[in-house]
Design a protein around this motif. Structure first.
Motif, PDB file in Angstrom:
ATOM      1  N   ASP A 444       1.232  -0.996   0.091  1.00 52.61           N
ATOM      2  CA  ASP A 444      -0.025  -0.148   0.048  1.00 52.61           C
ATOM      3  C   ASP A 444       0.890   1.450   0.323  1.00 52.61           C
ATOM      4  O   ASP A 444       1.707   1.961   1.294  1.00 52.61           O
ATOM      5  CB  ASP A 444      -0.796  -0.604   1.463  1.00 52.61           C
ATOM      6  CG  ASP A 444      -2.014   1.551   0.741  1.00 52.61           C
ATOM      7  OD1 ASP A 444      -1.490   2.160   0.452  1.00 52.61           O
ATOM      8  OD2 ASP A 444      -3.263   1.259   2.506  1.00 52.61           O
ATOM      9  N   LEU A 445       1.058   1.975  -1.000  1.00 53.26           N
ATOM     10  CA  LEU A 445       2.080   2.916  -1.522  1.00 53.26           C
ATOM     11  C   LEU A 445       0.668   4.403  -0.887  1.00 53.26           C
ATOM     12  O   LEU A 445       1.298   5.610  -0.965  1.00 53.26           O
ATOM     13  CB  LEU A 445       2.595   2.890  -2.993  1.00 53.26           C
ATOM     14  CG  LEU A 445       3.560   2.134  -3.316  1.00 53.26           C
ATOM     15  CD1 LEU A 445       3.575   1.868  -4.692  1.00 53.26           C
ATOM     16  CD2 LEU A 445       4.529   2.435  -2.139  1.00 53.26           C
ATOM     17  N   SER A 446      -0.463   4.329  -0.290  1.00 56.49           N
ATOM     18  CA  SER A 446      -0.662   5.286   0.105  1.00 56.49           C
ATOM     19  C   SER A 446      -0.511   5.869   0.845  1.00 56.49           C
ATOM     20  O   SER A 446      -0.855   6.915   1.701  1.00 56.49           O
ATOM     21  CB  SER A 446      -3.061   4.822  -0.542  1.00 56.49           C
ATOM     22  OG  SER A 446      -2.873   4.447   0.264  1.00 56.49           O
ATOM     23  N   ARG A 447      -0.176   5.238   2.073  1.00 59.92           N
ATOM     24  CA  ARG A 447       0.109   5.434   3.553  1.00 59.92           C
ATOM     25  C   ARG A 447       0.712   6.136   4.075  1.00 59.92           C
ATOM     26  O   ARG A 447       1.467   6.938   2.869  1.00 59.92           O
ATOM     27  CB  ARG A 447       0.788   4.036   4.217  1.00 59.92           C
ATOM     28  CG  ARG A 447      -0.142   3.159   4.227  1.00 59.92           C
ATOM     29  CD  ARG A 447      -0.234   2.155   4.879  1.00 59.92           C
ATOM     30  NE  ARG A 447       0.498   1.916   6.324  1.00 59.92           N
ATOM     31  CZ  ARG A 447       1.142   1.226   6.663  1.00 59.92           C
ATOM     32  NH1 ARG A 447       0.966  -0.366   6.681  1.00 59.92           N
ATOM     33  NH2 ARG A 447       1.353   1.129   8.004  1.00 59.92           N
ATOM     34  N   SER A 448       0.427   7.449   4.367  1.00 63.59           N
ATOM     35  CA  SER A 448       1.370   8.956   5.026  1.00 63.59           C
ATOM     36  C   SER A 448       2.902   8.463   5.128  1.00 63.59           C
ATOM     37  O   SER A 448       3.200   9.570   4.806  1.00 63.59           O
ATOM     38  CB  SER A 448       0.289  10.137   5.822  1.00 63.59           C
ATOM     39  OG  SER A 448       1.163   9.052   7.050  1.00 63.59           O
ATOM     40  N   ASP A 449       3.007   7.438   6.009  1.00 58.39           N
ATOM     41  CA  ASP A 449       5.230   7.528   5.567  1.00 58.39           C
ATOM     42  C   ASP A 449       5.301   6.763   4.628  1.00 58.39           C
ATOM     43  O   ASP A 449       7.072   6.575   5.021  1.00 58.39           O
ATOM     44  CB  ASP A 449       5.022   7.071   7.170  1.00 58.39           C
ATOM     45  CG  ASP A 449       4.698   5.888   7.484  1.00 58.39           C
ATOM     46  OD1 ASP A 449       4.034   4.948   5.763  1.00 58.39           O
ATOM     47  OD2 ASP A 449       4.800   4.983   8.203  1.00 58.39           O
ATOM     48  N   VAL A 450       5.371   6.507   3.383  1.00 55.33           N
ATOM     49  CA  VAL A 450       5.493   5.890   2.391  1.00 55.33           C
ATOM     50  C   VAL A 450       6.421   6.539   1.357  1.00 55.33           C
ATOM     51  O   VAL A 450       8.000   6.058   1.913  1.00 55.33           O
ATOM     52  CB  VAL A 450       4.316   5.189   1.914  1.00 55.33           C
ATOM     53  CG1 VAL A 450       3.883   4.246   2.002  1.00 55.33           C
ATOM     54  CG2 VAL A 450       4.139   6.803   0.203  1.00 55.33           C
ATOM     55  N   ASP A 451       7.452   7.597   2.541  1.00 56.66           N
ATOM     56  CA  ASP A 451       8.213   9.026   1.629  1.00 56.66           C
ATOM     57  C   ASP A 451       9.517   9.525   2.262  1.00 56.66           C
ATOM     58  O   ASP A 451      10.227   9.678   2.514  1.00 56.66           O
ATOM     59  CB  ASP A 451       7.696   9.558   1.001  1.00 56.66           C
ATOM     60  CG  ASP A 451       6.949   9.114  -0.633  1.00 56.66           C
ATOM     61  OD1 ASP A 451       7.584   7.893  -0.728  1.00 56.66           O
ATOM     62  OD2 ASP A 451       6.270   9.565  -1.057  1.00 56.66           O
ATOM     63  N   ARG A 452       8.548   8.535   4.110  1.00 59.37           N
ATOM     64  CA  ARG A 452       9.417   8.910   4.975  1.00 59.37           C
ATOM     65  C   ARG A 452      10.450   8.463   5.360  1.00 59.37           C
ATOM     66  O   ARG A 452      10.765   6.855   5.649  1.00 59.37           O
ATOM     67  CB  ARG A 452       8.592   9.373   6.129  1.00 59.37           C
ATOM     68  CG  ARG A 452       9.268  10.299   7.413  1.00 59.37           C
ATOM     69  CD  ARG A 452       8.821  10.853   8.569  1.00 59.37           C
ATOM     70  NE  ARG A 452       7.809   9.285   8.984  1.00 59.37           N
ATOM     71  CZ  ARG A 452       7.103   8.721   9.277  1.00 59.37           C
ATOM     72  NH1 ARG A 452       6.530   9.691   9.049  1.00 59.37           N
ATOM     73  NH2 ARG A 452       6.827   8.133  10.459  1.00 59.37           N
TER      74      ARG A 452
END
Length: 675
Positions: A444-452
């Motif tokens: 799931d790449l829609s979660r808010s922390d995937v780019d942190r």
């Protein structure tokens, strides 16, 4: 015959191509122009203010003396910095810093001039160095701080003075201060030097006022003090020019393993980066085969032994490169890695390291890879230690789970190769337990922390970057991603959206996954772009998604090379470029297969023996980045990969390049993890 010798010297004199100042300024590689010898722990360079991880900054003018070892390109703010020696004028050292006027360096040699008319040049061959200082007339001398170590990592030291020779040992904490290593040394400043103790760990050596020159001869050993003294005595009569000649020959021998033909600027960049892959691990054995293991005891081997590992960082690039270019060296490195399991292996370092070291995770992957490439592995003697090591695998965070699964796959491969099929099946099944974890954490790449950066307790990477870290089961990764079409779309989003991080290793091999996608030719374009074109880089090692992007080339032949915060990590990043320039990358360390791309040179020659491989690019141009045909020894391979055996057996490899994508070889794909 004489003309032939001159031609040979010109052909293999690649030392002259190397810019040792590349990556030596700011947080752009953390490498140095130190005088050193291939795979030798002894290296000589000024200690400057300000400094980088190596104790040196190219732009700095203020010098506090010279240190005699460092670990090139590593993080944790670096390590090394033993034996701080400072030349001074007057009857005693006032502590005043030296002001640099000029400097020069090439592999094996460093020189500097100061405003107070002191000058110095140093050369290193294996574990022996000769530094020559010139002084103005008047009182002068050297001060030596035996407790100096970068980052206050000093542990203990003992020394004695016998005549003109200072000898002893120094213990310091390793990189990241996780363990302790010991360096034995012997130093001779000449019969005219008058030694005085200046404190518990500090000494002064005064030189005659009339003397205009001073020599510092230094020998290192990882075994014992007697071995260092023996080396000092062995080379006591050699001149500076003769020692430099030996150092030059050693560097040219290693650098000359590859000959490339192309633009001069790119050739210099190539050899400067190849040079960076030849610094570590360090040779720790003596001529008679004796060496210290990580148990602190002395052992004996038939060949050379090495230590000083950064395996987590460089097992994907630098080590495979060494396996291709220097098979005899790599056999000794392989035995040395196996010795970790024999005498004591620590993920970072232990209390009895024979040389400075960083970390050893994935050492078993290196062993499997070596075994698959035909190198000798005494598996039965280390089997139980390997098995015990599996109990320490860390599954505590998403990234560590994927890495531990890779290690489980590795154990399955080792056990299978050495005849334990049932136990191999057990570890193979355990390696596949990554799948529920992947679906839960990475799909799931829609979660808010995937780019942190470092979200969910991960190490130096994001969810997007670590989700690709399943090289041992690429077919499974494609299926988990939703099939080939979805997999391709997700790869495109990752690279087109600049979510990759070229400042560190977690997603270093992710471009190879395009060879499992619907658009395999994008791999060939992407690696060329990352190697020599302008890129957009949003990630650095000190933030999540940088506010100010890096928009420039990654590999530049200048002091501010690489990307900001991008450590070379013991040749890991340099090794990636060198392999890309050769047209090869190993997508899965543990299986001896290399993916092909169009090389960065029109002609490449690897090796000097009957197994010499000549690589030629037909239709060579920077615009022709796609492969339209691969011919090995006259046979059209109809595939985009080579085995290790094909690569090292020699012959002629012709890669036909095109400006347009091609479906060539797509029906004969090889995916990481398949038998």
């Amino acid at each position: 015959m004489w003309l032939g010798q001159v031609w040979q010297q010109a052909l293999y004199a690649q030392r002259e191509q190397v810019n040792v100042f590349m990556g030596s300024s700011g947080d752009h590689g953390q490498v140095s122009p130190a005088a050193s010898s291939p795979f030798g722990q002894l290296s000589i360079l000024p200690k400057t203010t300000p400094s980088t991880h190596t104790g040196y900054e190219k732009l700095a003018k203020e010098v506090h003396g010279f240190t005699h070892n460092r670990f090139e390109g590593v993080g944790c703010q670096g390590s090394g910095g033993l034996l701080l020696l400072r030349p001074f004028l007057g009857g005693q050292d006032t502590g005043e810093s030296l002001q640099k006027l000029s400097e020069s360096a090439k592999p094996g040699e460093y020189g500097i001039e100061f405003a107070n008319k002191i000058g110095m040049k140093a050369t290193v061959y294996q574990d022996y160095s000769l530094s020559e200082y010139h002084f103005p007339s008047g009182p002068k001398g050297f001060s030596i701080d035996l407790s100096h170590v970068f980052l206050n990592a000093f542990v203990a030291e003992e020394h004695t003075i016998e005549g003109s020779v200072l000898s002893g040992w120094i213990q310091a904490k390793t990189t990241c201060q996780a363990g302790v290593y010991t360096v034995y040394y012997a130093m001779d400043l000449g019969a005219s030097a008058k030694w005085k103790q200046q404190g518990e760990h500090k000494l002064i050596a005064n030189l005659p006022a009339a003397a205009r020159t001073g020599q510092v001869r230094l020998a290192f050993s990882a075994l014992d003090r007697a071995s260092a003294v023996k080396k000092l005595q062995k080379w006591s009569g050699i001149s500076y020019s003769d020692l430099l000649a030996k150092s030059i020959s050693a560097w040219n021998e290693y650098l000359g393993a590859i000959q490339v033909e192309g633009p001069q600027e790119r050739k210099s960049l190539f050899y400067s980066l190849l040079y960076r892959t030849l610094q570590s691990p360090y040779r720790i054995s003596e001529e008679d085969g004796r060496f210290r293991g990580t148990d602190g005891n002395i052992h004996t081997a038939d060949g050379q032994r090495y230590h000083g590992w950064a395996i987590w960082d460089n097992y994907k690039t630098q080590l495979p490169l060494l396996s291709v270019l220097y098979p005899a060296l790599y056999q000794d490195i392989t035995h040395s890695v196996a010795n970790l399991y024999r005498y004591g292996k620590y993920d970072f370092a232990g209390p009895h390291e024979p040389a400075n070291s960083v970390r050893t995770e994935h050492a078993s992957v290196v062993l499997l890879d070596a075994a698959q490439k035909g190198l000798d592995i005494d598996f039965p003697s280390i089997r139980d230690s390997l098995m015990a090591d599996t109990a320490r695998f860390d599954f505590s965070s998403p990234d560590k789970y994927l890495e531990a699964s890779y290690d489980m796959w590795t154990m399955a491969g080792l056990l299978s190769k050495f005849g334990e099929r049932e136990l191999s099946n057990h570890f193979m099944a355990r390696s596949q337990t990554y799948k529920p974890l992947w679906l839960n954490e990475f799909k799931d790449l829609s979660r808010s922390d995937v780019d942190r950066m470092s979200a969910r307790k991960m190490y130096q990477g994001t969810i997007r970057q670590y989700r690709w870290a399943v090289p041992f089961d690429v077919a499974g990764l494609v299926e988990l991603s939703g099939g080939e079409k979805a997999f391709t779309e997700q790869l495109d989003e990752f690279f087109d959206g600049y979510y990759f991080n070229r400042a560190n290793e977690p997603d270093l091999q992710s471009p190879t996954l395009y060879y499992a996608s619907q658009t395999p030719w994008k791999y060939q374009h992407l690696v060329h772009k990352l190697a020599v074109d302008t890129v957009v880089q949003y990630y650095f090692n000190n933030n999540s998604r940088g506010v100010e992007a890096h928009i420039d080339r990654i590999y530049k032949n200048e002091p501010k090379a690489y990307i900001r915060t991008m450590d070379d990590d013991a040749g890991a990043m340099s090794g990636w470029f060198v392999m890309t320039a050769l047209g090869i990358q190993q997508p899965l360390v543990g299986q001896p297969v290399y993916y092909l791309n169009v090389p960065l040179f029109e002609k490449i020659t690897m090796g000097k023996s009957a197994r010499q491989l000549e690589i030629t690019v037909k239709n060579f141009s920077d615009q022709n980045r796609y492969i339209s045909k691969v011919v090995l020894n006259g046979k059209d391979l109809n595939r985009l990969w080579l085995t290790h055996q094909e690569l090292v057996s020699g012959g002629k490899l012709v890669i036909e390049a095109s400006a347009k994508p091609s479906t060539y070889g797509s029906e004969n794909r090889w995916l990481g993890g398949q038998e």
